[in-house]
Write a protein that holds these residues in place. Structure first.
Motif, PDB file in Angstrom:
ATOM      1  N   GLY A 224       0.782  -1.235   0.000  1.00  0.00           N
ATOM      2  CA  GLY A 224       0.000   0.000   0.000  1.00  0.00           C
ATOM      3  C   GLY A 224       0.807   1.274   0.000  1.00  0.00           C
ATOM      4  O   GLY A 224       0.253   2.376   0.140  1.00  0.00           O
ATOM      5  N   MET A 225       2.115   1.185  -0.171  1.00  0.00           N
ATOM      6  CA  MET A 225       2.971   2.382  -0.176  1.00  0.00           C
ATOM      7  C   MET A 225       2.963   3.061  -1.529  1.00  0.00           C
ATOM      8  O   MET A 225       2.854   2.407  -2.564  1.00  0.00           O
ATOM      9  N   THR A 226       3.116   4.378  -1.522  1.00  0.00           N
ATOM     10  CA  THR A 226       3.405   5.098  -2.759  1.00  0.00           C
ATOM     11  C   THR A 226       4.913   5.117  -2.941  1.00  0.00           C
ATOM     12  O   THR A 226       5.674   4.866  -1.995  1.00  0.00           O
ATOM     13  N   LEU A 227       5.362   5.455  -4.151  1.00  0.00           N
ATOM     14  CA  LEU A 227       6.799   5.523  -4.399  1.00  0.00           C
ATOM     15  C   LEU A 227       7.441   6.593  -3.516  1.00  0.00           C
ATOM     16  O   LEU A 227       8.531   6.383  -2.953  1.00  0.00           O
ATOM     17  N   ALA A 228       6.776   7.725  -3.373  1.00  0.00           N
ATOM     18  CA  ALA A 228       7.319   8.796  -2.532  1.00  0.00           C
ATOM     19  C   ALA A 228       7.456   8.348  -1.080  1.00  0.00           C
ATOM     20  O   ALA A 228       8.460   8.644  -0.420  1.00  0.00           O
ATOM     21  N   GLN A 229       6.477   7.631  -0.568  1.00  0.00           N
ATOM     22  CA  GLN A 229       6.549   7.142   0.803  1.00  0.00           C
ATOM     23  C   GLN A 229       7.719   6.184   0.978  1.00  0.00           C
ATOM     24  O   GLN A 229       8.414   6.228   1.999  1.00  0.00           O
ATOM     25  N   PHE A 230       7.930   5.327  -0.017  1.00  0.00           N
ATOM     26  CA  PHE A 230       9.051   4.392   0.080  1.00  0.00           C
ATOM     27  C   PHE A 230      10.368   5.171   0.123  1.00  0.00           C
ATOM     28  O   PHE A 230      11.214   4.942   0.995  1.00  0.00           O
ATOM     29  N   ILE A 231      10.561   6.090  -0.820  1.00  0.00           N
ATOM     30  CA  ILE A 231      11.810   6.847  -0.897  1.00  0.00           C
ATOM     31  C   ILE A 231      12.010   7.709   0.343  1.00  0.00           C
ATOM     32  O   ILE A 231      13.128   7.807   0.875  1.00  0.00           O
ATOM     33  N   ASN A 232      10.949   8.318   0.837  1.00  0.00           N
ATOM     34  CA  ASN A 232      11.065   9.233   1.974  1.00  0.00           C
ATOM     35  C   ASN A 232      11.450   8.537   3.272  1.00  0.00           C
ATOM     36  O   ASN A 232      11.853   9.197   4.238  1.00  0.00           O
ATOM     37  N   GLN A 233      11.337   7.212   3.322  1.00  0.00           N
ATOM     38  CA  GLN A 233      11.839   6.479   4.493  1.00  0.00           C
ATOM     39  C   GLN A 233      13.346   6.647   4.642  1.00  0.00           C
ATOM     40  O   GLN A 233      13.883   6.570   5.743  1.00  0.00           O
ATOM     41  N   TYR A 234      14.021   6.882   3.509  1.00  0.00           N
ATOM     42  CA  TYR A 234      15.481   6.907   3.484  1.00  0.00           C
ATOM     43  C   TYR A 234      16.067   8.261   3.072  1.00  0.00           C
ATOM     44  O   TYR A 234      17.249   8.511   3.284  1.00  0.00           O
ATOM     45  N   ALA A 235      15.249   9.129   2.492  1.00  0.00           N
ATOM     46  CA  ALA A 235      15.752  10.376   1.921  1.00  0.00           C
ATOM     47  C   ALA A 235      16.018  11.435   2.988  1.00  0.00           C
ATOM     48  O   ALA A 235      15.214  11.626   3.904  1.00  0.00           O
ATOM     49  N   ASP A 236      17.140  12.127   2.837  1.00  0.00           N
ATOM     50  CA  ASP A 236      17.430  13.260   3.705  1.00  0.00           C
ATOM     51  C   ASP A 236      16.513  14.437   3.376  1.00  0.00           C
ATOM     52  O   ASP A 236      16.170  15.224   4.250  1.00  0.00           O
ATOM     53  N   SER A 237      16.147  14.556   2.093  1.00  0.00           N
ATOM     54  CA  SER A 237      15.205  15.586   1.644  1.00  0.00           C
ATOM     55  C   SER A 237      13.951  14.896   1.135  1.00  0.00           C
ATOM     56  O   SER A 237      14.022  14.119   0.176  1.00  0.00           O
TER      57      SER A 237
END
Length: 258
Positions: A224-237
């Motif tokens: 159920g994750m969006t791509l942004a949610q997945f990336i934002n788990q690890y992104a500094d920005s």
């Protein structure tokens, strides 16, 4: 006629992948991987990585060529220790990630350090379909290990842990994966990749992402994750939610040290 040709190509590609007979477990939805001690010894691969892979993930293939016998010994060890139902999922993840990475390095050495891994031939002209990685009495392709095992195990972080010997790939870690460190090391790999130059997150509203996120969209949007949610788990920005993103061109040049 064009449709029939495409269907035949897809079917032939699928038949070339294989790997369905390799044993693996899958994670339950949202299941976390606990840290635990395993029974396999990946120290020989760890020593090779620490000697010939720098902190940026680039490989001294020329130097490693002189020590290829050590790499072959490790591959023989993996070959002799076929995954079993009794293994924990940690042990399985570590085994298959190391199997993929060690065989990829060996493939480069066996083909005299090509300018790109894609210069190596294989079925349908695809190196990924070339069967050469031995487990037990059978040979498997890189595609078999990735698509028919690691992807199906249910943790998208494997895409940052395996390395395709190319500049745009996530870096080859200079530490071997083990049952004890696989969760932490996959997490480290994900964070390093997302925040590296392989992605441009300088404009959160219009980030330019690695093509890896375009290659495997379903893996990064599972549970159920969006791509942004997945990336934002690890992104500094943090990046914005968007219907579509721009992707960077993929550089397939060899990840060799200068």
């Amino acid at each position: 006629m064009k449709y029939i040709t495409i269907v035949l190509l897809v079917l032939l590609t699928a038949s070339c992948v294989g790997g369905g007979d390799l044993y693996y477990d899958t994670l339950e939805k949202g299941q976390e991987i606990p840290s635990e001690n395993g029974q396999l010894d990946h120290s020989k691969w760890d020593a090779i990585l620490k000697e010939y892979v720098n902190s940026e993930g680039f490989v001294d293939y020329v130097g490693l060529k002189e020590e290829q016998a050590e790499l072959k010994e490790y591959l023989s060890y993996l070959n002799e220790n076929v995954p079993q139902k009794s293994w924990s999922i940690n042990e399985q993840f570590a085994y298959y990630i190391n199997l993929y990475n060690a065989n990829t390095v060996d493939l480069i050495l066996m083909n005299d350090l090509p300018a790109s891994i894609k210069d190596i031939d294989g079925p349908l002209g695809q190196v990924w379909l070339k069967k050469f990685a031995q487990v037990g009495d059978k040979e498997y392709s890189l595609a078999a290990i990735e698509k028919n095992v690691l992807q199906k195990m249910g943790d998208a972080r494997i895409h940052f842990a395996i390395n395709c010997a190319s500049f745009s790939c996530p870096k080859l870690q200079n530490t071997a994966f083990t049952a004890a460190n696989v969760d932490a090391l996959m997490d480290k790999s994900a964070k390093e990749f997302v925040n590296s130059e392989k992605n441009d997150l300088s404009d959160p509203q219009n980030p330019k992402l690695s093509s890896i996120f375009d290659f495997y969209p379903e893996d990064f949007t599972q549970n159920g994750m969006t791509l942004a949610q997945f990336i934002n788990q690890y992104a500094d920005s943090q990046i914005a939610e968007k219907d579509s993103y721009s992707y960077k061109d993929y550089d397939w040049s060899l990840n060799s040290q200068k």
